[in-house]
Design a protein around this motif. Sequence first.
Motif, PDB file in Angstrom:
ATOM      1  N   GLU A   1      79.786  74.848  27.997  1.00  0.00           N
ATOM      2  CA  GLU A   1      79.358  74.145  29.207  1.00  0.00           C
ATOM      3  C   GLU A   1      79.107  75.147  30.321  1.00  0.00           C
ATOM      4  OE1 GLU A   1      77.960  71.130  30.995  1.00  0.00           O
ATOM      5  OE2 GLU A   1      79.215  70.498  29.321  1.00  0.00           O
ATOM      6  N   THR A   2      78.063  74.916  31.098  1.00  0.00           N
ATOM      7  CA  THR A   2      77.740  75.800  32.225  1.00  0.00           C
ATOM      8  C   THR A   2      77.883  75.021  33.525  1.00  0.00           C
ATOM      9  OG1 THR A   2      75.401  75.205  32.344  1.00  0.00           O
ATOM     10  CG2 THR A   2      76.020  76.932  30.770  1.00  0.00           C
ATOM     11  N   GLY A   3      77.701  75.720  34.618  1.00  0.00           N
ATOM     12  CA  GLY A   3      77.766  75.062  35.918  1.00  0.00           C
ATOM     13  C   GLY A   3      76.436  74.486  36.363  1.00  0.00           C
ATOM     14  N   LEU A   4      75.435  74.499  35.477  1.00  0.00           N
ATOM     15  CA  LEU A   4      74.119  73.981  35.847  1.00  0.00           C
ATOM     16  C   LEU A   4      74.132  72.456  35.899  1.00  0.00           C
ATOM     17  CD1 LEU A   4      71.784  76.214  33.641  1.00  0.00           C
ATOM     18  CD2 LEU A   4      72.030  76.309  36.126  1.00  0.00           C
ATOM     19  N   PRO A   5      73.289  71.867  36.745  1.00  0.00           N
ATOM     20  CA  PRO A   5      73.153  70.406  36.718  1.00  0.00           C
ATOM     21  C   PRO A   5      72.702  69.940  35.334  1.00  0.00           C
ATOM     22  CG  PRO A   5      71.966  71.355  38.595  1.00  0.00           C
ATOM     23  CD  PRO A   5      72.409  72.492  37.738  1.00  0.00           C
ATOM     24  N   GLU A   6      73.065  68.715  34.984  1.00  0.00           N
ATOM     25  CA  GLU A   6      72.745  68.194  33.651  1.00  0.00           C
ATOM     26  C   GLU A   6      71.248  68.249  33.359  1.00  0.00           C
ATOM     27  OE1 GLU A   6      74.287  64.475  31.100  1.00  0.00           O
ATOM     28  OE2 GLU A   6      73.039  63.901  32.813  1.00  0.00           O
ATOM     29  N   ALA A   7      70.421  67.902  34.341  1.00  0.00           N
ATOM     30  CA  ALA A   7      68.966  67.909  34.119  1.00  0.00           C
ATOM     31  C   ALA A   7      68.471  69.316  33.815  1.00  0.00           C
ATOM     32  CB  ALA A   7      68.246  67.337  35.335  1.00  0.00           C
ATOM     33  N   ALA A   8      69.009  70.317  34.513  1.00  0.00           N
ATOM     34  CA  ALA A   8      68.612  71.704  34.265  1.00  0.00           C
ATOM     35  C   ALA A   8      69.078  72.152  32.882  1.00  0.00           C
ATOM     36  CB  ALA A   8      69.176  72.619  35.345  1.00  0.00           C
ATOM     37  N   GLN A   9      70.275  71.739  32.491  1.00  0.00           N
ATOM     38  CA  GLN A   9      70.783  72.103  31.165  1.00  0.00           C
ATOM     39  C   GLN A   9      69.910  71.500  30.073  1.00  0.00           C
ATOM     40  OE1 GLN A   9      73.607  74.289  30.428  1.00  0.00           O
ATOM     41  NE2 GLN A   9      72.192  74.221  28.711  1.00  0.00           N
ATOM     42  N   HIS A  10      69.469  70.245  30.277  1.00  0.00           N
ATOM     43  CA  HIS A  10      68.583  69.612  29.306  1.00  0.00           C
ATOM     44  C   HIS A  10      67.232  70.321  29.245  1.00  0.00           C
ATOM     45  CE1 HIS A  10      70.966  65.569  29.390  1.00  0.00           C
ATOM     46  NE2 HIS A  10      71.520  66.490  28.620  1.00  0.00           N
ATOM     47  N   GLN A  11      66.765  70.818  30.391  1.00  0.00           N
ATOM     48  CA  GLN A  11      65.528  71.599  30.381  1.00  0.00           C
ATOM     49  C   GLN A  11      65.684  72.853  29.523  1.00  0.00           C
ATOM     50  OE1 GLN A  11      65.075  71.709  34.823  1.00  0.00           O
ATOM     51  NE2 GLN A  11      62.903  71.418  34.331  1.00  0.00           N
ATOM     52  N   LEU A  12      66.825  73.535  29.686  1.00  0.00           N
ATOM     53  CA  LEU A  12      67.068  74.748  28.902  1.00  0.00           C
ATOM     54  C   LEU A  12      67.216  74.429  27.417  1.00  0.00           C
ATOM     55  CD1 LEU A  12      69.454  76.854  31.171  1.00  0.00           C
ATOM     56  CD2 LEU A  12      67.016  77.213  30.736  1.00  0.00           C
ATOM     57  N   ASP A  13      67.859  73.300  27.098  1.00  0.00           N
ATOM     58  CA  ASP A  13      67.968  72.877  25.700  1.00  0.00           C
ATOM     59  C   ASP A  13      66.576  72.772  25.072  1.00  0.00           C
ATOM     60  OD1 ASP A  13      70.741  72.600  25.982  1.00  0.00           O
ATOM     61  OD2 ASP A  13      70.631  70.437  26.376  1.00  0.00           O
ATOM     62  N   ALA A  14      65.669  72.085  25.784  1.00  0.00           N
ATOM     63  CA  ALA A  14      64.315  71.870  25.275  1.00  0.00           C
ATOM     64  C   ALA A  14      63.547  73.181  25.201  1.00  0.00           C
ATOM     65  CB  ALA A  14      63.578  70.872  26.163  1.00  0.00           C
ATOM     66  N   LEU A  15      63.718  74.025  26.213  1.00  0.00           N
ATOM     67  CA  LEU A  15      62.995  75.287  26.256  1.00  0.00           C
ATOM     68  C   LEU A  15      63.408  76.214  25.112  1.00  0.00           C
ATOM     69  CD1 LEU A  15      60.954  77.021  27.803  1.00  0.00           C
ATOM     70  CD2 LEU A  15      62.854  77.881  29.182  1.00  0.00           C
ATOM     71  N   VAL A  16      64.694  76.340  24.900  1.00  0.00           N
ATOM     72  CA  VAL A  16      65.191  77.229  23.843  1.00  0.00           C
ATOM     73  C   VAL A  16      64.707  76.749  22.477  1.00  0.00           C
ATOM     74  CG1 VAL A  16      67.278  77.973  22.622  1.00  0.00           C
ATOM     75  CG2 VAL A  16      67.167  78.128  25.123  1.00  0.00           C
ATOM     76  N   GLU A  17      64.782  75.442  22.214  1.00  0.00           N
ATOM     77  CA  GLU A  17      64.331  74.930  20.914  1.00  0.00           C
ATOM     78  C   GLU A  17      62.839  75.155  20.712  1.00  0.00           C
ATOM     79  OE1 GLU A  17      65.438  71.135  19.453  1.00  0.00           O
ATOM     80  OE2 GLU A  17      67.579  71.441  19.848  1.00  0.00           O
TER      81      GLU A  17
END
Length: 200
Positions: free
Chosen positions: A108-124
């Motif tokens: 878990e990071t300190g990023l907002p949930e929406a930003a974390q979901h963006q990174l999830d999509a970007l990495v995949e």
Amino acid sequence: MAPAYSAISSYSRVQILHLLQERPSRTIVDLTEATGLHANTVREHLHRLIESGYVVPEAEHRTTRGRPRMLYTAATGPDAPSSPVARRRVREAAERGDLMRRVMPWTETGLPEAAQHQLDALVEDLQDAGFEPTVDQDALTVDLTPCEHARAQAAHRGVLCAVHIGIMQGVLTEAGGPLEVEGLLPTCDPVQCHVQLTMA
């Protein structure tokens, strides 16, 4: 090592996507003339790009009689049309990311949930394209070094970088959140690639 087979592993597809990023709503005839490729080859490349969520087809709105032409637009960049394939991929990446963080709470990071979901999509998306991205969530950078695409197509690095940045911005936009692509960090090594993100 050559880039992994993906929608953007072929330079012809990259070229088509670049043309659509520069000017949306293009026909197969437009793309055939611009690339010098056979119309059937352009159709096959477009099919692959649509399947990957990078291009959106739309029937032309006609005011006269006759069969409407199919128009193609890149689903990349901040003002791009939404692709149903890209929407599904973003949703599934967020679900997998949430599951991973539940199972491994130390990720878990300190990023907002929406930003974390963006990174999830970007990495995949980057992994599917043959990259091995390393994300620094504090500095908001994505390291794509070494860029095998740049190594394999060194003469076309400018086009490759523009297309990859457009795709990354498209994924972030589709995921919906505060992160945007700011640009590439300067480097003198053509196979080094560090992308700077920013919170909008």
